[in-house]
Design a protein around this motif. Structure first.
Motif, PDB file in Angstrom:
ATOM      1  N   GLU A   1      84.057  61.775  46.977  1.00  0.00           N
ATOM      2  CA  GLU A   1      83.827  61.219  45.640  1.00  0.00           C
ATOM      3  C   GLU A   1      84.716  61.900  44.602  1.00  0.00           C
ATOM      4  O   GLU A   1      85.289  61.241  43.736  1.00  0.00           O
ATOM      5  CB  GLU A   1      82.350  61.392  45.255  1.00  0.00           C
ATOM      6  N   PHE A   2      84.815  63.236  44.684  1.00  0.00           N
ATOM      7  CA  PHE A   2      85.683  63.964  43.748  1.00  0.00           C
ATOM      8  C   PHE A   2      87.128  63.483  43.862  1.00  0.00           C
ATOM      9  O   PHE A   2      87.807  63.267  42.864  1.00  0.00           O
ATOM     10  CB  PHE A   2      85.620  65.470  44.019  1.00  0.00           C
ATOM     11  N   ASP A   3      87.587  63.315  45.093  1.00  0.00           N
ATOM     12  CA  ASP A   3      88.979  62.890  45.298  1.00  0.00           C
ATOM     13  C   ASP A   3      89.221  61.507  44.700  1.00  0.00           C
ATOM     14  O   ASP A   3      90.251  61.268  44.066  1.00  0.00           O
ATOM     15  CB  ASP A   3      89.296  62.885  46.798  1.00  0.00           C
ATOM     16  N   ALA A   4      88.239  60.608  44.874  1.00  0.00           N
ATOM     17  CA  ALA A   4      88.401  59.245  44.366  1.00  0.00           C
ATOM     18  C   ALA A   4      88.449  59.217  42.847  1.00  0.00           C
ATOM     19  O   ALA A   4      89.322  58.568  42.241  1.00  0.00           O
ATOM     20  CB  ALA A   4      87.254  58.369  44.874  1.00  0.00           C
ATOM     21  N   ILE A   5      87.529  59.924  42.192  1.00  0.00           N
ATOM     22  CA  ILE A   5      87.454  59.821  40.726  1.00  0.00           C
ATOM     23  C   ILE A   5      88.554  60.634  40.040  1.00  0.00           C
ATOM     24  O   ILE A   5      89.121  60.202  39.030  1.00  0.00           O
ATOM     25  CB  ILE A   5      86.047  60.204  40.205  1.00  0.00           C
TER      26      ILE A   5
END
Length: 527
Positions: free
Chosen positions: A321-325
């Motif tokens: 999730e961190f990588d996506a946002i």
């Protein structure tokens, strides 16, 4: 590496291995109560009897070491008879509380009686009466009549928590466990005594009388209470989550977990969650679908790119999730104004020497890794000055899941609300968000908790732990990955899943409605 023969099978074990450990390794079943792999050997239950070739008497497996060429069996009539009457001795004073006992359905006494007992009792004398419903402390209740004096709980407080609250008092059949004078069982690991109690003598105040265990489904996940990342099992049904218990992992938490971690299921349940997104415009707050709210917020983000746009992240989400946002904000919106909301700074690096860490986030290392990957190094002071000067117009926040460990929540929200527009993504309700007051628009968008998604947490030691979704609680809530796509203006179909359905159920399992809107499961114990 000595070799021995167990029930006709040759087994190779490490030097210093006990017979009971060798039998666990070989997959052979053996009766036992007092032995626990995480505690010292007591040898008090006398149930783990085995026959050793060349020895005229049966021996206890927990305190007898394997030697080269040893031939062991626990299937002979001699052993079975010794175990059967050992069980009879344990049950002489045990009350028939099964219909009202919390341990029913997962009780070592029930299981082992059915497997090794099934005798006709010959006890004619009245049972010994002892204390019932003894309040040991803030978390645990004792029923002395059910206790079989295995001493596991006493050894736990002596050897693991090292708090020494519990002891064995009196002698003979009047022996009881209890706390020492003026003390109560009040340490940060006290509920492990409930886990290791093989009967219903120690029960958890939090779980006591709330559910029958056969109405519960369960699945493994990773605790998000702190940066240790204990492996745990979450128990739930249609009414919600009811408890968290530890799962053995030698590299992380061993057999144990802290009492704080057992409360993490509480912020995942529906009654404390945002079920719909809330949007505040000129006419006040209105409720919309979370996906629609995120898509609507895209219009504001599109017109506020660059350094006028900031992203605030708590370390409570997955690496994916961190990588996506972060990737979306750096590449789509061209901003590196991305900030880490660090909670409880004064105790962030503390450690109690066992499991509890001051970093009350499961994925701080994962967030740092992603920020480094994208070349982000912004400090919180830059956000404060940007909000005060008006340079930062719009702030997107990925708020905390576990609100209990964010004492500065209201203060941070007040500071962030200086921005013209605020898009706040969070799972659990917080009364401070009800007064989110900005000059422009505000969005509160529900997101999924750790039990509702697959992902990876990186713990304090840098160990990556992948975990699977347990079930769905709020079907319309978004993951940060989904939110990132929608905030970037992409089209995305959000599948709506029925709440509290198991994700690890076999296709051939049938669900039946039970009396109290729970579901029977086809996972049966030895009973």
């Amino acid at each position: 590496m000595p070799k021995c023969t167990i029930n006709g099978k040759e087994v190779e074990v490490k030097e210093g291995t006990s017979i009971i450990e060798a039998m666990q390794q070989s997959g052979d079943r053996i009766a036992h109560y007092c032995w626990h792999p995480g505690l010292s050997v007591a040898g008090v239950c006398r149930l783990c009897m085995v026959e050793i070739e060349g020895n005229p008497r049966v021996q206890i497996a927990c305190n007898t070491m394997v030697t080269e060429g040893m031939k062991i069996n626990n299937t002979s009539d001699k052993v079975k008879d010794a175990v059967k009457w050992g069980l009879d001795f344990h049950l002489i004073n045990h009350p028939l509380d099964c219909p009202i006992c919390d341990q029913a359905g997962e009780c070592g006494l029930q299981d082992q009686y059915m497997e090794y007992g099934k005798y006709d009792p010959e006890m004619a004398e009245p049972k010994q009466k002892k204390h019932k419903v003894v309040d040991l402390g803030p978390t645990v209740v004792l029923d002395s009549e059910r206790c079989i004096l295995c001493s596991r709980c006493v050894r736990f407080t002596e050897e693991v928590s090292k708090t020494n609250e519990l002891g064995l008092f009196n002698r003979g059949d009047r022996t009881e466990i209890g706390t020492h004078d003026g003390q109560e069982l009040n340490n940060k690991y006290s509920l492990n005594t409930v886990d290791i109690c093989p009967v219903g003598a120690l029960t958890s105040k939090d779980f006591r009388f709330r559910q029958r265990v056969w109405y519960l489904k369960d699945a493994e996940t990773v605790c998000n209470g702190c940066s240790t990342g204990c492996n745990v099992r979450a128990y739930y049904n249609k009414e919600g989550f009811f408890r968290i218990k530890p799962v053995y992992n030698e590299k992380v938490n061993g057999h144990w977990m802290c009492d704080e971690g057992r409360d993490v299921y509480k912020f995942a349940n529906k009654e404390v969650r945002y079920l719909k997104a809330r949007v505040r415009g000129a006419s006040g707050w209105s409720e919309v679908a979370p996906g629609a709210a995120a898509k609507d917020a895209h219009q504001v983000l599109k017109s506020t790119t660059g350094d006028a746009l900031a992203l605030v992240l708590t370390a409570q989400y997955t690496v994916e999730e961190f990588d996506a946002i972060v990737s979306t904000f750096v590449n789509e919106f061209k901003t590196k104004k991305i900030f880490f909301w660090q909670n409880n700074k004064s105790t962030f690096d503390s450690f109690d020497g066992l499991l509890l860490r001051g970093d009350k986030n499961p994925n701080t290392k994962g967030l740092m890794k992603v920020l480094e990957k994208h070349g982000v190094s912004a400090q919180w002071t830059e956000l404060s000055s940007g909000l005060s000067s008006g340079a930062i117009k719009t702030v997107v926040v990925a708020g905390p899941e576990n609100l209990a460990v964010f004492p500065d929540f209201a203060e941070r929200m007040k500071e962030i609300s200086k921005a013209h527009n605020v898009i706040w993504m969070q799972a659990a309700k917080h009364e401070a968000l009800e007064s989110l007051n900005t000059a422009g628009n505000a969005w509160i968008i529900p997101v999924k908790t750790f039990v509702e998604k697959d992902g990876t947490f990186i713990n304090h030691a840098g160990l990556e732990q992948k975990f699977k979704k347990v079930t769905t609680v709020v079907s319309e809530a978004l993951t940060l990955t989904e939110a990132a796509l929608l905030l970037a203006g992409k089209n995305l179909a959000i599948p709506t899943m029925p709440a509290f359905m198991p994700t690890n159920q076999r296709p051939d399992q049938v669900e039946l409605e039970a009396r109290k809107k729970n579901e029977f499961v086809f996972k049966r114990g030895t009973l």
